[in-house]
Design a protein around this motif. Structure first.
Motif, PDB file in Angstrom:
ATOM      1  N   GLY A   1       0.799  -1.218   0.000  1.00 40.60           N
ATOM      2  CA  GLY A   1       0.000   0.000   0.000  1.00 40.60           C
ATOM      3  C   GLY A   1       0.825   1.259   0.000  1.00 40.60           C
ATOM      4  O   GLY A   1       0.315   2.347   0.293  1.00 40.60           O
ATOM      5  N   ASN A   2       2.129   1.143  -0.335  1.00 40.45           N
ATOM      6  CA  ASN A   2       3.013   2.317  -0.340  1.00 40.45           C
ATOM      7  C   ASN A   2       3.773   2.398  -1.664  1.00 40.45           C
ATOM      8  O   ASN A   2       4.981   2.122  -1.707  1.00 40.45           O
ATOM      9  N   PRO A   3       3.090   2.751  -2.751  1.00 39.10           N
ATOM     10  CA  PRO A   3       3.789   2.843  -4.037  1.00 39.10           C
ATOM     11  C   PRO A   3       4.937   3.848  -3.950  1.00 39.10           C
ATOM     12  O   PRO A   3       4.781   4.918  -3.358  1.00 39.10           O
ATOM     13  N   PRO A   4       6.120   3.497  -4.476  1.00 35.90           N
ATOM     14  CA  PRO A   4       7.285   4.369  -4.316  1.00 35.90           C
ATOM     15  C   PRO A   4       7.198   5.613  -5.192  1.00 35.90           C
ATOM     16  O   PRO A   4       6.639   5.582  -6.292  1.00 35.90           O
ATOM     17  N   SER A   5       7.756   6.696  -4.684  1.00 35.13           N
ATOM     18  CA  SER A   5       7.834   7.928  -5.458  1.00 35.13           C
ATOM     19  C   SER A   5       8.933   7.811  -6.514  1.00 35.13           C
ATOM     20  O   SER A   5       9.715   6.857  -6.514  1.00 35.13           O
TER      21      SER A   5
ATOM     22  N   GLU B   1       5.997  12.102   7.048  1.00 37.79           N
ATOM     23  CA  GLU B   1       5.481  11.070   6.143  1.00 37.79           C
ATOM     24  C   GLU B   1       4.010  10.803   6.420  1.00 37.79           C
ATOM     25  O   GLU B   1       3.216  10.590   5.493  1.00 37.79           O
ATOM     26  N   SER B   2       3.622  10.820   7.712  1.00 36.29           N
ATOM     27  CA  SER B   2       2.219  10.624   8.061  1.00 36.29           C
ATOM     28  C   SER B   2       1.366  11.761   7.517  1.00 36.29           C
ATOM     29  O   SER B   2       0.271  11.530   6.982  1.00 36.29           O
ATOM     30  N   ALA B   3       1.890  13.004   7.641  1.00 39.19           N
ATOM     31  CA  ALA B   3       1.164  14.157   7.102  1.00 39.19           C
ATOM     32  C   ALA B   3       1.025  14.052   5.591  1.00 39.19           C
ATOM     33  O   ALA B   3      -0.028  14.393   5.020  1.00 39.19           O
ATOM     34  N   ALA B   4       2.099  13.590   4.932  1.00 35.64           N
ATOM     35  CA  ALA B   4       2.042  13.422   3.474  1.00 35.64           C
ATOM     36  C   ALA B   4       1.011  12.369   3.092  1.00 35.64           C
ATOM     37  O   ALA B   4       0.253  12.536   2.127  1.00 35.64           O
ATOM     38  N   ASP B   5       0.971  11.275   3.864  1.00 32.65           N
ATOM     39  CA  ASP B   5      -0.030  10.235   3.601  1.00 32.65           C
ATOM     40  C   ASP B   5      -1.445  10.776   3.807  1.00 32.65           C
ATOM     41  O   ASP B   5      -2.356  10.481   3.025  1.00 32.65           O
ATOM     42  N   ASP B   6      -1.623  11.568   4.881  1.00 28.56           N
ATOM     43  CA  ASP B   6      -2.945  12.156   5.137  1.00 28.56           C
ATOM     44  C   ASP B   6      -3.335  13.095   4.005  1.00 28.56           C
ATOM     45  O   ASP B   6      -4.499  13.119   3.572  1.00 28.56           O
ATOM     46  N   ALA B   7      -2.364  13.892   3.553  1.00 30.28           N
ATOM     47  CA  ALA B   7      -2.652  14.821   2.454  1.00 30.28           C
ATOM     48  C   ALA B   7      -3.024  14.068   1.183  1.00 30.28           C
ATOM     49  O   ALA B   7      -3.942  14.464   0.446  1.00 30.28           O
ATOM     50  N   ALA B   8      -2.309  12.966   0.935  1.00 33.84           N
ATOM     51  CA  ALA B   8      -2.613  12.162  -0.246  1.00 33.84           C
ATOM     52  C   ALA B   8      -4.017  11.562  -0.139  1.00 33.84           C
ATOM     53  O   ALA B   8      -4.767  11.515  -1.128  1.00 33.84           O
TER      54      ALA B   8
ATOM     55  N   ARG C   1      -7.127  12.256  -2.603  1.00 35.55           N
ATOM     56  CA  ARG C   1      -7.928  11.208  -3.250  1.00 35.55           C
ATOM     57  C   ARG C   1      -9.413  11.394  -2.950  1.00 35.55           C
ATOM     58  O   ARG C   1     -10.267  11.228  -3.825  1.00 35.55           O
ATOM     59  N   GLU C   2      -9.720  11.754  -1.692  1.00 36.96           N
ATOM     60  CA  GLU C   2     -11.116  11.967  -1.312  1.00 36.96           C
ATOM     61  C   GLU C   2     -11.710  13.143  -2.078  1.00 36.96           C
ATOM     62  O   GLU C   2     -12.849  13.070  -2.560  1.00 36.96           O
ATOM     63  N   LEU C   3     -10.921  14.237  -2.187  1.00 35.00           N
ATOM     64  CA  LEU C   3     -11.400  15.406  -2.923  1.00 35.00           C
ATOM     65  C   LEU C   3     -11.613  15.082  -4.390  1.00 35.00           C
ATOM     66  O   LEU C   3     -12.597  15.507  -5.002  1.00 35.00           O
ATOM     67  N   ARG C   4     -10.677  14.328  -4.974  1.00 30.11           N
ATOM     68  CA  ARG C   4     -10.830  13.955  -6.372  1.00 30.11           C
ATOM     69  C   ARG C   4     -12.073  13.099  -6.574  1.00 30.11           C
ATOM     70  O   ARG C   4     -12.803  13.263  -7.548  1.00 30.11           O
ATOM     71  N   SER C   5     -12.307  12.179  -5.619  1.00 30.94           N
ATOM     72  CA  SER C   5     -13.503  11.341  -5.698  1.00 30.94           C
ATOM     73  C   SER C   5     -14.761  12.198  -5.593  1.00 30.94           C
ATOM     74  O   SER C   5     -15.740  11.992  -6.327  1.00 30.94           O
ATOM     75  N   HIS C   6     -14.723  13.193  -4.690  1.00 33.05           N
ATOM     76  CA  HIS C   6     -15.867  14.089  -4.528  1.00 33.05           C
ATOM     77  C   HIS C   6     -16.087  14.917  -5.789  1.00 33.05           C
ATOM     78  O   HIS C   6     -17.233  15.092  -6.231  1.00 33.05           O
ATOM     79  N   ILE C   7     -14.992  15.412  -6.364  1.00 30.40           N
ATOM     80  CA  ILE C   7     -15.107  16.201  -7.592  1.00 30.40           C
ATOM     81  C   ILE C   7     -15.707  15.356  -8.709  1.00 30.40           C
ATOM     82  O   ILE C   7     -16.577  15.815  -9.466  1.00 30.40           O
ATOM     83  N   GLU C   8     -15.238  14.113  -8.818  1.00 27.19           N
ATOM     84  CA  GLU C   8     -15.786  13.229  -9.849  1.00 27.19           C
ATOM     85  C   GLU C   8     -17.280  13.003  -9.633  1.00 27.19           C
ATOM     86  O   GLU C   8     -18.059  12.981 -10.597  1.00 27.19           O
TER      87      GLU C   8
END
Length: 276
Positions: free
Chosen positions: A116-120, A214-221, A225-232
């Motif tokens: 669940g952690n695709p590399p950058s 890293e946790s903040a980055a994961d939360d932001a990601a 994703r949630e915002l993109r889903s909402h926009i869709e």
């Protein structure tokens, strides 16, 4: 590494990366409680692996025979062949090396995605450097196969191999008498312990900050994703609403035509009635 340290290090470097620091500190504490200060210091000195190093370690532990065959055995063959080849043969050898590195990187990326952690892109480049170093250097190859990397390797240097360092013995001081030398060594030891404690504290703080970042980055990601889903969803709702609006508009036009036709029929009947 000392014999007693090996199983502890193997266990720590097999853990998920975000569990390393707490597990290391707990293991060092147990060693101190058991009266083994040397082992406790060795455990405490183990460094948390970077993301790329952790993925390389994970690959080595999940597929040890394949990794050893590629980076150690095949790497030895490639390095031996390189000393005897030139021109087109060297180009073919370079291509083979590239294919080996690419295959290892893809395997590590697949493992990362499975967790669940695709590399950058940056981590992928560090993996490429690490496996290139392993193919180019027997020392780096053994380090990768050992599964205890703490940072990505540089193909030009193949540094950062293990989580422990070896400090050379101090140079012998000529003309020292016993008591003075012992006193100076005790002062040096206290200073070294203080410096080591400060360094450990700074490292732990940096690791906590890295974990938080890293946790903040994961939360932001996740939020993205949630915002993109909402926009869709909103875009789909807009599309459906506009489709219904166009359908309603056609129904209005049809009803308007029917009403006008009915009105013309009424007027026509009224004129015909008046004529009688």
């Amino acid at each position: 590494m000392a014999a007693d340290l090996d199983p502890v290090a193997d266990e720590l470097y097999a853990l998920p990366r975000d569990e390393f620091t707490a597990a290391r500190n707990a293991a060092a504490k147990r060693a101190r409680q058991n009266g083994d200060k040397t082992l406790a210091e060795q455990i405490q000195a183990l460094r948390r692996p970077s993301t790329a190093a952790w993925l390389a370690n994970l690959l080595s532990r999940e597929h040890p025979d394949e990794v050893r065959a590629l980076v150690v055995d095949l790497g030895d063959g490639l390095r031996a062949a390189q000393d005897q080849l030139e021109g087109e043969a060297l180009r073919r050898l370079s291509q083979q090396r590239h294919e080996v590195v690419h295959g290892l990187v893809e395997q590590a990326r697949a493992l990362a995605r499975s967790t669940g952690n695709p590399p950058s892109d940056a981590v992928t480049r560090e993996l490429e450097n690490t496996f290139t170093a392993a193919v180019n250097s027997s020392t780096a190859a053994e380090a990768v196969a050992g599964g205890r990397l703490t940072s990505a390797l540089d193909p030009a240097e193949a540094g950062g191999l293990l989580g422990t360092t070896t400090t050379p013995p101090p140079a012998k001081q000529h003309g020292d008498d016993g008591p003075k030398r012992e006193e100076r060594l005790r002062r040096d030891l206290e200073q070294a312990r203080s410096t080591a404690a400060d360094a450990d504290a700074a490292r732990d703080k940096a690791e906590r900050e890295l974990t938080d970042a890293e946790s903040a980055a994961d939360d932001a990601a996740a939020t993205l994703r949630e915002l993109r889903s909402h926009i869709e969803a909103v875009e789909q709702a807009e599309h459906d609403t506009r489709t219904r609006a166009r359908s309603a508009e056609r129904e209005v036009d049809a009803a308007d035509r029917a009403a006008r036709e009915a009105q013309r029929r009424v007027l026509d009947l009224e004129r015909r009635l008046d004529q009688h």
